[in-house]
Write a protein that holds these residues in place. Structure first.
Motif, PDB file in Angstrom:
ATOM      1  N   ILE A  68      -5.464  -2.213  -3.003  1.00  0.00           N
ATOM      2  CA  ILE A  68      -5.295  -1.252  -4.094  1.00  0.00           C
ATOM      3  C   ILE A  68      -6.615  -0.918  -4.777  1.00  0.00           C
ATOM      4  CG2 ILE A  68      -2.931  -1.950  -4.566  1.00  0.00           C
ATOM      5  CD1 ILE A  68      -3.998  -3.464  -6.953  1.00  0.00           C
ATOM      6  N   THR A 113       2.786  -9.984  -3.506  1.00  0.00           N
ATOM      7  CA  THR A 113       3.186  -9.098  -2.406  1.00  0.00           C
ATOM      8  C   THR A 113       4.232  -9.716  -1.490  1.00  0.00           C
ATOM      9  OG1 THR A 113       1.335  -9.881  -1.038  1.00  0.00           O
ATOM     10  CG2 THR A 113       0.956  -7.945  -2.428  1.00  0.00           C
ATOM     11  N   TRP A 141      -2.143 -13.323  -5.389  1.00  0.00           N
ATOM     12  CA  TRP A 141      -1.752 -11.981  -4.975  1.00  0.00           C
ATOM     13  C   TRP A 141      -0.806 -12.006  -3.782  1.00  0.00           C
ATOM     14  CZ3 TRP A 141      -2.026  -8.764  -8.607  1.00  0.00           C
ATOM     15  CH2 TRP A 141      -3.054  -8.831  -9.548  1.00  0.00           C
ATOM     16  N   ASN A 177       0.692  -2.781  -7.086  1.00  0.00           N
ATOM     17  CA  ASN A 177       1.829  -2.940  -6.178  1.00  0.00           C
ATOM     18  C   ASN A 177       3.042  -2.154  -6.657  1.00  0.00           C
ATOM     19  OD1 ASN A 177       2.911  -4.040  -3.791  1.00  0.00           O
ATOM     20  ND2 ASN A 177       3.862  -5.734  -4.895  1.00  0.00           N
TER      21      ASN A 177
END
Length: 325
Positions: free
Chosen positions: A311, A189, A185, A235
């Motif tokens: 999220i 990002t 992740w 995202n």
């Protein structure tokens, strides 16, 4: 001591009669996706070779080897019997892969194929010395589970992939591998890795434009028997989540040690061309029917296991709205 361990120590290697005889973790959903991605790349004449970091005893490598096109190069990198480069990695190797040997991998692979892939024995960081930048269309990362190493593998593969290449990360949501989740992740990002889809065990992404491949994948999934899927937003971009608990496995490579019992047990054993097992072939053979409804597990557990904390709230809200409908 297991029978396999005893065989390895005594110098007698098991002879797999079919792919399921090879020890490892390579589930139906990922077999179908590997097959679909590689077939689509062939149909579109996308250039590039294949790469696998971390081979264990060769199960996914054997599968990939059956999807090679003429002239393709397949590189497999693994420590095998070599010492790890640091204490933490050595500890992980001793705990998880004590029976792993290069001889076992090679024996398994040659049970299904005439020639071995190019083998790089050593830390995955060395693979860049053997594979040219921008030369791979498909890369499977399943080596160390430690954050620092997975992050390094992702950075390495980013430089080795073609502009439209696909990277697959194993164990991105496994409870015992938090380092893989963190590195995966963070790449989304912070390293511009763009998600395409996820299965219960693997993450599929690209540093190219994911929209065309996602549209094609959704068209293939629609009405496909035994598979379930949904689209979430992560995202600020769509992410396909899918499972294949009741789907039929794609055709497997054929072992030279195949027995009559293996023939009767194997779901599909003919060695296919990539085109024969691709999206168009699947569309011709699968009878369309509505996709199965997902299991209604707790939204909080889904968010914790699959997605990063920032999220989680959005996912929980989406699941609640879905349940209300």
């Amino acid at each position: 001591m297991t029978a396999r361990t005893a065989d390895l120590r005594d110098g007698h290697l098991p002879r797999p009669g079919q792919l399921s005889d090879v020890k490892g973790w390579f589930f139906t959903a990922d077999q179908l996706l590997f097959d679909w991605f590689l077939a689509r790349q062939q149909e579109r004449a996308e250039p590039g070779d294949l790469l696998e970091l971390g081979a264990y005893l060769g199960k996914s490598a054997i599968f990939l080897g059956a999807r090679l096109r003429p002239g393709d190069r397949f590189t497999v990198c693994d420590l095998f019997d070599s010492p790890a480069g640091d204490a933490s990695n050595s500890k992980e190797m001793a705990k998880s892969y004590a029976t792993l040997t290069r001889r076992a991998f090679e024996a398994n692979y040659l049970s299904f194929h005439d020639e071995l892939p190019e083998i790089v024995q050593g830390p995955s960081a060395r693979v860049a010395d053997h594979v040219a930048p921008g030369s791979c269309r498909f890369a499977h990362i399943d080596a160390s589970h430690l954050y620092e190493h997975v992050h390094g593998d992702i950075v390495t593969v980013r430089d080795l992939l073609t502009p439209r290449g696909i990277v697959v990360l194993d164990d991105f949501r496994a409870e015992h591998c938090p380092g893989v989740a963190a590195a995966t992740w963070q790449a989304v990002t912070g390293l511009a890795l763009r998600p395409v889809c996820i299965t219960p065990t693997k993450f599929y992404g690209t540093w190219g434009d994911p929209a065309p491949v996602q549209a094609a994948l959704l068209a293939w999934l629609t009405g496909r028997e035994g598979m379930w899927h949904e689209v979430q937003e992560v995202n600020g971009a769509p992410l396909i989540r899918l499972s294949a608990k009741n789907a039929k496995e794609p055709a497997h490579p054929v072992s030279r040690h195949r027995t009559e019992t293996a023939q009767s047990d194997a779901p599909a054993t003919a060695r296919p061309s990539a085109a024969a097992s691709g999206p168009q072939a699947a569309a011709r053979t699968a009878a369309p029917r509505p996709a199965a409804r997902p299991r209604r597990g707790p939204a909080r557990r889904l968010a914790v296991n699959v997605l990063p904390p920032f999220i989680t709230k959005a996912v929980v809200a989406a699941r609640r709205r879905s349940a209300a409908r």
